[in-house]
Design a protein around this motif. Structure first.
Motif, PDB file in Angstrom:
ATOM      1  N   LEU A   1       0.823  -1.195   0.000  1.00 33.86           N
ATOM      2  CA  LEU A   1       0.000   0.000   0.000  1.00 33.86           C
ATOM      3  C   LEU A   1       0.866   1.257   0.000  1.00 33.86           C
ATOM      4  CD1 LEU A   1      -3.063   0.682   0.201  1.00 33.86           C
ATOM      5  CD2 LEU A   1      -2.692   0.984   2.649  1.00 33.86           C
ATOM      6  N   HIS A   2       0.585   2.180  -0.891  1.00 34.65           N
ATOM      7  CA  HIS A   2       1.303   3.460  -0.978  1.00 34.65           C
ATOM      8  C   HIS A   2       0.348   4.587  -0.630  1.00 34.65           C
ATOM      9  CE1 HIS A   2       3.580   6.669  -3.528  1.00 34.65           C
ATOM     10  NE2 HIS A   2       3.857   6.768  -2.244  1.00 34.65           N
ATOM     11  N   ILE A   3       0.680   5.352   0.398  1.00 31.87           N
ATOM     12  CA  ILE A   3      -0.147   6.461   0.854  1.00 31.87           C
ATOM     13  C   ILE A   3       0.601   7.766   0.629  1.00 31.87           C
ATOM     14  CG2 ILE A   3      -1.200   7.569   2.869  1.00 31.87           C
ATOM     15  CD1 ILE A   3      -1.738   4.779   3.972  1.00 31.87           C
ATOM     16  N   ALA A   4      -0.032   8.701  -0.067  1.00 28.10           N
ATOM     17  CA  ALA A   4       0.527  10.037  -0.255  1.00 28.10           C
ATOM     18  C   ALA A   4      -0.174  10.996   0.692  1.00 28.10           C
ATOM     19  CB  ALA A   4       0.359  10.502  -1.697  1.00 28.10           C
ATOM     20  N   ILE A   5       0.600  11.837   1.371  1.00 30.96           N
ATOM     21  CA  ILE A   5       0.065  12.798   2.322  1.00 30.96           C
ATOM     22  C   ILE A   5       0.509  14.193   1.892  1.00 30.96           C
ATOM     23  CG2 ILE A   5       0.057  13.585   4.717  1.00 30.96           C
ATOM     24  CD1 ILE A   5       0.586  10.694   5.555  1.00 30.96           C
ATOM     25  N   ILE A   6      -0.460  15.056   1.619  1.00 32.08           N
ATOM     26  CA  ILE A   6      -0.140  16.433   1.217  1.00 32.08           C
ATOM     27  C   ILE A   6      -0.139  17.288   2.470  1.00 32.08           C
ATOM     28  CG2 ILE A   6      -0.689  18.309  -0.353  1.00 32.08           C
ATOM     29  CD1 ILE A   6      -2.466  16.392  -1.916  1.00 32.08           C
ATOM     30  N   GLY A   7       1.036  17.746   2.885  1.00 33.30           N
ATOM     31  CA  GLY A   7       1.184  18.527   4.101  1.00 33.30           C
ATOM     32  C   GLY A   7       2.144  17.862   5.067  1.00 33.30           C
ATOM     33  N   SER A   8       2.575  18.623   6.076  1.00 32.00           N
ATOM     34  CA  SER A   8       3.523  18.067   7.052  1.00 32.00           C
ATOM     35  C   SER A   8       3.279  18.614   8.455  1.00 32.00           C
ATOM     36  CB  SER A   8       4.966  18.371   6.628  1.00 32.00           C
ATOM     37  OG  SER A   8       5.273  19.759   6.796  1.00 32.00           O
TER      38      SER A   8
ATOM     39  N   MET B   1       5.253  11.948   1.906  1.00 37.81           N
ATOM     40  CA  MET B   1       4.723  13.238   2.328  1.00 37.81           C
ATOM     41  C   MET B   1       5.198  14.311   1.360  1.00 37.81           C
ATOM     42  SD  MET B   1       5.334  12.980   6.471  1.00 37.81           S
ATOM     43  CE  MET B   1       4.109  14.251   6.855  1.00 37.81           C
ATOM     44  N   ILE B   2       4.334  15.296   1.126  1.00 32.51           N
ATOM     45  CA  ILE B   2       4.652  16.375   0.193  1.00 32.51           C
ATOM     46  C   ILE B   2       4.431  17.700   0.899  1.00 32.51           C
ATOM     47  CG2 ILE B   2       4.183  17.362  -2.076  1.00 32.51           C
ATOM     48  CD1 ILE B   2       2.658  14.538  -2.534  1.00 32.51           C
ATOM     49  N   GLU B   3       5.464  18.519   1.006  1.00 27.18           N
ATOM     50  CA  GLU B   3       5.389  19.796   1.714  1.00 27.18           C
ATOM     51  C   GLU B   3       5.820  20.929   0.786  1.00 27.18           C
ATOM     52  OE1 GLU B   3       4.811  22.883   3.684  1.00 27.18           O
ATOM     53  OE2 GLU B   3       4.245  21.010   4.684  1.00 27.18           O
ATOM     54  N   SER B   4       4.978  21.957   0.676  1.00 26.61           N
ATOM     55  CA  SER B   4       5.266  23.078  -0.218  1.00 26.61           C
ATOM     56  C   SER B   4       5.955  24.236   0.479  1.00 26.61           C
ATOM     57  CB  SER B   4       3.965  23.577  -0.850  1.00 26.61           C
ATOM     58  OG  SER B   4       3.089  24.072   0.154  1.00 26.61           O
TER      59      SER B   4
ATOM     60  N   MET C   1       9.913  12.217   2.186  1.00 25.29           N
ATOM     61  CA  MET C   1       9.426  13.594   2.073  1.00 25.29           C
ATOM     62  C   MET C   1       9.853  14.171   0.732  1.00 25.29           C
ATOM     63  SD  MET C   1       8.008  16.419   3.298  1.00 25.29           S
ATOM     64  CE  MET C   1       7.869  16.261   5.081  1.00 25.29           C
ATOM     65  N   ILE C   2       8.897  14.760   0.024  1.00 26.25           N
ATOM     66  CA  ILE C   2       9.163  15.483  -1.214  1.00 26.25           C
ATOM     67  C   ILE C   2       8.810  16.941  -0.978  1.00 26.25           C
ATOM     68  CG2 ILE C   2       8.447  15.804  -3.612  1.00 26.25           C
ATOM     69  CD1 ILE C   2       7.947  12.827  -3.786  1.00 26.25           C
ATOM     70  N   ARG C   3       9.702  17.848  -1.394  1.00 27.42           N
ATOM     71  CA  ARG C   3       9.445  19.279  -1.223  1.00 27.42           C
ATOM     72  C   ARG C   3       8.924  19.841  -2.533  1.00 27.42           C
ATOM     73  NH1 ARG C   3      11.958  20.487   3.766  1.00 27.42           N
ATOM     74  NH2 ARG C   3      10.659  22.345   3.701  1.00 27.42           N
ATOM     75  N   GLY C   4       7.683  20.281  -2.490  1.00 27.84           N
ATOM     76  CA  GLY C   4       7.066  20.846  -3.681  1.00 27.84           C
ATOM     77  C   GLY C   4       5.577  21.050  -3.468  1.00 27.84           C
ATOM     78  N   ARG C   5       4.914  21.568  -4.486  1.00 28.57           N
ATOM     79  CA  ARG C   5       3.481  21.876  -4.404  1.00 28.57           C
ATOM     80  C   ARG C   5       2.703  20.854  -5.233  1.00 28.57           C
ATOM     81  NH1 ARG C   5       0.993  26.073  -2.439  1.00 28.57           N
ATOM     82  NH2 ARG C   5       2.980  27.203  -2.239  1.00 28.57           N
ATOM     83  N   ALA C   6       1.779  20.154  -4.564  1.00 33.12           N
ATOM     84  CA  ALA C   6       1.036  19.072  -5.207  1.00 33.12           C
ATOM     85  C   ALA C   6      -0.350  19.512  -5.630  1.00 33.12           C
ATOM     86  CB  ALA C   6       0.933  17.888  -4.251  1.00 33.12           C
TER      87      ALA C   6
ATOM     88  N   GLN D   1      10.346  22.022  -5.592  1.00 37.73           N
ATOM     89  CA  GLN D   1      10.942  23.295  -5.185  1.00 37.73           C
ATOM     90  C   GLN D   1      12.217  23.605  -5.961  1.00 37.73           C
ATOM     91  OE1 GLN D   1      11.456  23.495  -0.939  1.00 37.73           O
ATOM     92  NE2 GLN D   1       9.260  23.765  -0.537  1.00 37.73           N
ATOM     93  N   GLY D   2      12.967  22.583  -6.323  1.00 36.94           N
ATOM     94  CA  GLY D   2      14.205  22.806  -7.066  1.00 36.94           C
ATOM     95  C   GLY D   2      14.014  22.903  -8.559  1.00 36.94           C
TER      96      GLY D   2
END
Length: 550
Positions: free
Chosen positions: A87-94, A114-117, A194-199, A212-213
């Motif tokens: 199972l793969h769970i994506a979470i937008i926010g931190s 997790m994805i954090e902008s 953790m991925i840094r960016g806007r989803a 972000q990069g």
């Protein structure tokens, strides 16, 4: 003899070492605990009871169960998702809700992304909300106690206030907690990335992330949790956008003490910040569209307004709105129906708006309320299958502990469990002085639900601890169902209301009557005894009781 234990509740390597030490402290036991596998391999002397192993783990705040050999793989079993790879769970926010979900989902064996902008992780509470504001409020409280205290034998004096030093302490503690409670979770948990960016959503199972990069990354997940929080809401007052106004994000870390702070707003952030700035040396004027705390029991707002005016010298302008704002060199001018109001700083504290605008929710058909909050049910499910949400970006109360509880329950449900979020006994606290604390229903809310009520209000002048502290401003109010006297809710205005309310929450949660609450033993000379005394007023005249009457 060997045993394999499954360990639940660990969030990092330190947890594993804690469990390992607890097991190894038992006579004849040699244990090796793996955080990654969530397992303990135990060599033990013949005759050692498995129950002793489990009890030792539970004593440290974790849980354990024994596994047979065919139940003990080297790595934890993973929940199977649609792609067959786990199972793969994506979470937008931190923030708090996001991390609570990530931890629980990883414990269940899911792979979490997790994805954090933003620039930092941790969300509102640790970075610009609960933590720094409570440091600011405590500093302001101590300054006030130096300026004025109720004991004639303690001389009052003007406090020496160094705002940059206070701000430095705030930043230091925030960084410390962000590292310990957020970054370390990422560092120690191999199941969370953790991925840094806007989803934003491409469809119900796919997210496109603007990194972000630079560049983009597409993420496909079996489940998605939206936990993007909220941001200060700015009212459409003509001229406001062209001025250097503050929101609470800036005010809480301010290095300066404005001569005159103007506050637009009347709820939690407005009243907490108004009092803090007043106590740190500013003149303060609050513009309330209606009254202070207008969404609460009217007695709470009236009591706090009286305290602000009489004890604090705060100018509370009820039923007052700014029709226009302009900034002249060094000062703000607010046009109102009663004429212009001038001040050198302006704080906008009119609530927080959910961060959902750029998520592409319309792409997947997720329902939102009029503020843009994602609608969720008691299982944290949105209107879209496999999409869940929690925290300030939803239609739930904007409280970090609600976000975290929702995150945990969402993770349970996303990994095949069944958990619901029950807010019927949700406590809430406003950290003014006196504090405001509530749980359950007030009389108006009960009336809307068609419930006939009976209530009592006990002024603090009848509470021994309040008398001993010379802090008798405030009251305790208990609302019951008429006839049964089952406790429906409590509203408290008191110096230590926040420390009192959980007792009322437990009583509401367990369906206690006020007779049962009033019959409990409470320690003597504690603030929370006010709940017992108020409960007793349903059947007794407390003025006729001795100090510690049972």
């Amino acid at each position: 003899m060997q045993r394999t234990l499954a360990i639940d509740g660990m969030t990092c390597e330190h947890c594993a070492r804690t469990v390992e030490a607890a097991l190894n402290a038992l006579p004849g036991v040699r244990a090796d605990v793996s955080y990654a596998a969530r397992r303990a391999q135990v060599d033990l002397a013949d005759g050692t009871d498995d129950a002793a192993l489990i009890e030792a783990v539970r004593a440290k705040g974790y849980d354990a169960r024994t596994l047979d050999d065919d139940q003990a793989p080297a790595e934890p079993a993973t929940a199977v998702g649609g792609d067959g790879e786990g199972l793969h769970i994506a979470i937008i926010g931190s923030g708090g809700g996001a991390f609570a979900a990530a931890i629980r989902a990883a414990e269940a064996g899911a792979r979490v992304t997790m994805i954090e902008s933003g620039e930092v992780i941790g969300g509102t509470c640790v970075n610009v909300g609960c933590v720094p504001s409570k440091i600011q409020i405590r500093a302001a409280q101590l300054a006030q106690y130096q300026r004025e205290n109720p004991f004639k034998g303690l001389a009052d004096h003007a406090p020496a206030i160094d705002r940059p030093q206070i701000a430095a302490q705030q930043h230091s503690r925030v960084a410390e907690l962000r590292q310990a409670k957020y970054q370390k979770i990422l560092d120690d948990n191999p199941g969370i990335d953790m991925i840094r960016g806007r989803a934003r959503f491409e469809d119900a199972n796919s997210l496109l992330v603007d990194l972000q990069g630079g560049g983009q990354k597409r993420i496909t997940a079996d489940r998605v949790l939206i936990a993007t929080g909220a941001s200060p809401m700015i009212p459409p007052i003509p001229g406001l956008a062209d001025t250097p106004y503050w929101t609470s994000d800036e005010a809480v870390f301010s290095n300066e003490t404005p001569e005159h702070l103007l506050v637009i707003g009347s709820s939690v952030v407005a009243v907490e910040q108004a009092q803090a700035f007043r106590r740190l040396g500013s003149k303060v004027t609050i513009l309330a569209r209606s009254t202070l705390l207008s969404s609460e029991d009217p007695d709470l707002g009236a009591g706090l307004t009286d305290a602000f005016r009489r004890a604090e010298g705060i100018d509370v302008r009820e039923h007052t709105q700014a029709s226009a704002v302009r900034y002249e060199p060094g000062r703000f001018v607010l046009e109102t129906q009663d004429g212009p109001i001038h001040g050198d700083r302006l704080l906008i504290a009119t609530g927080r708006a959910p961060n959902t605008r750029d998520l592409g929710l319309e792409q997947i058909g997720a329902e939102t309320d009029e503020r843009g909050g994602v609608k969720v049910d008691e299982h944290l499910r949105t209107s879209v299958e496999h999409i869940y949400a929690t925290g300030d970006c939803t239609d739930l109360p904007q409280l970090v502990y609600v976000a975290a509880a929702g995150g945990t329950r969402a993770a349970v449900n996303m990994t095949g469990g069944d958990a619901r979020l029950d807010l019927s006994a949700m406590p809430a606290v406003i950290f003014t002085e006196p504090q405001v604390a509530t749980v359950g229903l007030d009389e108006g809310q009960a009336r809307v639900r068609g419930i006939e009520t009976e209530s009592r209000t006990l002024p603090l002048e009848h509470v021994p601890r309040a008398l001993a502290n010379f802090e008798t401003r405030g009251f305790v109010k208990l609302v019951t169902e008429a006839g049964s006297h089952r406790l429906l809710g409590a509203q408290i205005l008191a110096a230590e209301a926040g420390e009192m309310i959980q007792t009322a929450a437990l009583a509401v949660h367990n369906g206690m009557t006020v007779e049962a609450l009033g019959d409990l033993l409470f320690p003597y000379l504690v603030h929370v005894e006010a709940l017992k005394l108020c409960a007793q007023t349903f059947t007794k005249d407390v003025e006729q009781l001795s100090c510690c009457a049972g």
